[in-house]
Scaffold this motif. Structure first.
Motif, short mmCIF file in Angstrom:
data_model
loop_
_atom_site.label_atom_id
_atom_site.label_comp_id
_atom_site.label_asym_id
_atom_site.label_seq_id
_atom_site.Cartn_x
_atom_site.Cartn_y
_atom_site.Cartn_z
N ILE A 86 0.83 -1.21 0.00
CA ILE A 86 0.00 0.00 0.00
C ILE A 86 0.87 1.26 0.00
N ASP A 87 1.89 1.29 0.84
CA ASP A 87 2.80 2.44 0.88
C ASP A 87 3.49 2.65 -0.47
N ASN A 90 1.09 4.02 -3.09
CA ASN A 90 0.72 5.40 -2.76
C ASN A 90 1.84 6.39 -3.02
N GLN A 91 3.07 5.93 -3.05
CA GLN A 91 4.22 6.81 -3.28
C GLN A 91 4.70 6.78 -4.73
N ASN A 116 -7.92 -0.97 0.46
CA ASN A 116 -6.96 -0.27 -0.40
C ASN A 116 -6.77 -0.91 -1.77
N SER A 147 -1.35 2.27 -8.25
CA SER A 147 -1.14 3.70 -8.06
C SER A 147 -2.21 4.51 -8.76
N PRO A 151 -8.79 6.88 -2.98
CA PRO A 151 -9.01 6.08 -1.77
C PRO A 151 -10.48 5.77 -1.55
#
Length: 170
Positions: A86-87, A90-91, A116, A147, A151
């Motif tokens: 998830i991180d 999201n980045q 997510n 990506s 959300p």
């Protein structure tokens, strides 16, 4: 421990930790996603030319820049792997992570993954891992994270028969 086709061992049906992805299952999803990185592999069971082993510590490395990532992490503690996926998406501007996990709806990580993911595939039937004769005591689920997704999107859920996937690639 079960023996795989290459003679190596894998976790047992009483709660083993590392389950090698069956090639037929990887091939089915690789045809759709064209994976570049296997984020949780070993030197003997990696599915992509680029892969991270336990010694590489994929939870500390970046997955960004690979485009499409396959991840079948150790089943003893999927939570940090779900958070990492998830991180990473999201980045990133263009990253897809597909994760094969135990289907344990009673856990916080499962809910986090569901909230997510862009899609979730619940497998009807148990997957036989690593070409072996055994399977874990639980079912499996496949989450896809991507990506650029809002959300507030709604996770699409599918139920797919293991037999149907095998028939589709044979």
């Amino acid at each position: 421990m079960f023996k795989t086709d290459d003679g190596s061992t894998m976790g047992d049906s009483k709660g083993g930790d590392e389950w090698s992805t069956p090639q037929w299952l990887f091939d089915y999803y690789n045809a759709r996603f064209s994976f570049v990185l296997d984020a949780a592999a070993s030197d003997t069971n990696h599915k992509c030319e680029r892969y991270f082993t336990r010694d590489d510590d994929a939870l500390r490395l970046t997955w960004r820049g690979y485009g499409s990532v396959w991840c079948n992490p150790p089943y003893s503690d999927p939570a940090p792997w779900v958070r990492k996926a998830i991180d990473e998406v999201n980045q990133s501007r263009s990253l897809t992570v597909v994760m094969l996990l135990p289907s344990d709806t009673s856990t916080a990580w499962f809910l986090e993954a569901y909230n997510n993911a862009i899609s979730m595939v619940l497998f009807h039937g148990r997957i036989k891992f690593g070409g072996g004769s055994g399977s874990p005591r639980w079912g499996s689920v496949l989450f896809t994270f991507q990506s650029g997704r809002s959300p507030y999107h709604r996770c699409q859920t599918f139920v797919q028969s293991v037999k149907d996937i095998r028939n589709a690639i044979d």
